[in-house]
Design a protein around this motif. Structure first.
Motif, PDB file in Angstrom:
ATOM      1  N   UNK A  25      93.115 110.382  -9.271  1.00 24.18           N
ATOM      2  CA  UNK A  25      93.356 109.003  -9.670  1.00 24.18           C
ATOM      3  C   UNK A  25      92.352 108.092  -8.962  1.00 24.18           C
ATOM      4  N   UNK A  26      91.749 107.192  -9.730  1.00 24.72           N
ATOM      5  CA  UNK A  26      90.900 106.150  -9.161  1.00 24.72           C
ATOM      6  C   UNK A  26      91.757 104.897  -9.034  1.00 24.72           C
ATOM      7  N   UNK A  27      91.970 104.421  -7.799  1.00 22.50           N
ATOM      8  CA  UNK A  27      92.792 103.241  -7.525  1.00 22.50           C
ATOM      9  C   UNK A  27      91.878 102.075  -7.160  1.00 22.50           C
ATOM     10  N   UNK A  28      92.005 100.974  -7.908  1.00 21.54           N
ATOM     11  CA  UNK A  28      91.114  99.827  -7.730  1.00 21.54           C
ATOM     12  C   UNK A  28      91.942  98.595  -7.370  1.00 21.54           C
ATOM     13  N   UNK A  29      91.667  98.021  -6.209  1.00 25.24           N
ATOM     14  CA  UNK A  29      92.363  96.808  -5.781  1.00 25.24           C
ATOM     15  C   UNK A  29      91.539  96.128  -4.697  1.00 25.24           C
ATOM     16  N   UNK A  30      91.392  94.816  -4.782  1.00 27.40           N
ATOM     17  CA  UNK A  30      90.613  94.087  -3.783  1.00 27.40           C
ATOM     18  C   UNK A  30      91.391  93.892  -2.482  1.00 27.40           C
ATOM     19  N   UNK A  31      92.722  94.024  -2.516  1.00 25.26           N
ATOM     20  CA  UNK A  31      93.549  93.855  -1.330  1.00 25.26           C
ATOM     21  C   UNK A  31      93.703  95.206  -0.635  1.00 25.26           C
ATOM     22  N   UNK A  32      93.207  95.310   0.585  1.00 22.86           N
ATOM     23  CA  UNK A  32      93.214  96.595   1.284  1.00 22.86           C
ATOM     24  C   UNK A  32      94.635  97.127   1.505  1.00 22.86           C
ATOM     25  N   UNK A  33      95.595  96.250   1.735  1.00 19.19           N
ATOM     26  CA  UNK A  33      96.973  96.698   1.957  1.00 19.19           C
ATOM     27  C   UNK A  33      97.541  97.311   0.674  1.00 19.19           C
ATOM     28  N   UNK A  34      97.347  96.632  -0.455  1.00 20.25           N
ATOM     29  CA  UNK A  34      97.816  97.183  -1.736  1.00 20.25           C
ATOM     30  C   UNK A  34      97.092  98.480  -2.070  1.00 20.25           C
ATOM     31  N   UNK A  35      95.798  98.528  -1.772  1.00 23.42           N
ATOM     32  CA  UNK A  35      94.999  99.729  -2.049  1.00 23.42           C
ATOM     33  C   UNK A  35      95.496 100.904  -1.218  1.00 23.42           C
ATOM     34  N   UNK A  36      95.780 100.668   0.046  1.00 18.14           N
ATOM     35  CA  UNK A  36      96.284 101.734   0.927  1.00 18.14           C
ATOM     36  C   UNK A  36      97.689 102.175   0.507  1.00 18.14           C
ATOM     37  N   UNK A  37      98.516 101.216   0.064  1.00 16.16           N
ATOM     38  CA  UNK A  37      99.870 101.554  -0.375  1.00 16.16           C
ATOM     39  C   UNK A  37      99.830 102.465  -1.601  1.00 16.16           C
ATOM     40  N   UNK A  38      99.047 102.096  -2.602  1.00 17.36           N
ATOM     41  CA  UNK A  38      98.979 102.935  -3.815  1.00 17.36           C
ATOM     42  C   UNK A  38      98.365 104.294  -3.484  1.00 17.36           C
TER      43      UNK A  38
END
Length: 168
Positions: A25-38
């Protein structure tokens, strides 16, 4: 490391029946906390996860940026089974990323899931009409990841009808 790979293999074979490799899965998010959570939630579900902090980086990884990519779709040669992206990001929104992916002949079949903390029906409908597999509200939870796995099962096992993918 071999025992970890064996555990993942066994889990995938028993739980998903999708073959020998972990789903990527490629997870894309500018927020590092949301990115780490997913990333954490997906890894708990035995997925291989690559992260990108914005749409441009995601396109670069997929080989859809300025450079041409290999036939697998990513510069690394690794097959992506699903893309999950935040909607609101600077530079390129998740919707714009979705459109670029769906315009690509080599990546258009890869399921794209959009996530957002804003529940805006017109935005949700626009993404779904453009080809998003799912629109999920943040914060993403483990039950949401189970729903994503159902979409990946449908992708990897065409005979699977998705009847166990209901509910949250």
């Amino acid at each position: 490391m071999a025992s970890s790979s064996s555990a993942t293999l066994s889990s995938l074979s028993n739980g998903l029946g999708l073959g020998e490799e972990a789903l990527h899965v490629l997870a894309v998010d500018d927020n590092i906390i949301d990115r780490k959570l997913i990333e954490l939630l997906l890894k708990k579900s035995d997925c291989k996860v690559t992260t990108a902090e914005n749409g441009a980086r995601a396109l670069e990884y997929l080989g859809l940026g300025d450079e041409k990519a290999s036939c697998t779709g990513s510069k690394t040669g690794s097959t992506i089974n699903m893309i999950i992206t935040d909607y609101s990001m600077p530079g390129m929104t998740g919707y714009e990323l979705l459109k670029k992916i769906k315009e690509s002949s080599k990546m258009k079949e890869v399921p794209v899931v959009i996530m957002s903390s804003e529940n805006i029906p017109t935005r949700i409908n626009k993404c779904l009409q453009e080809g998003a597999e799912e629109f999920m509200l943040k914060p993403i939870q483990q039950s949401d990841v189970k729903k994503l796995r159902c979409h990946m099962m449908k992708l990897n096992k065409p005979s699977y009808n998705g009847r166990f993918c209901m509910g949250r």
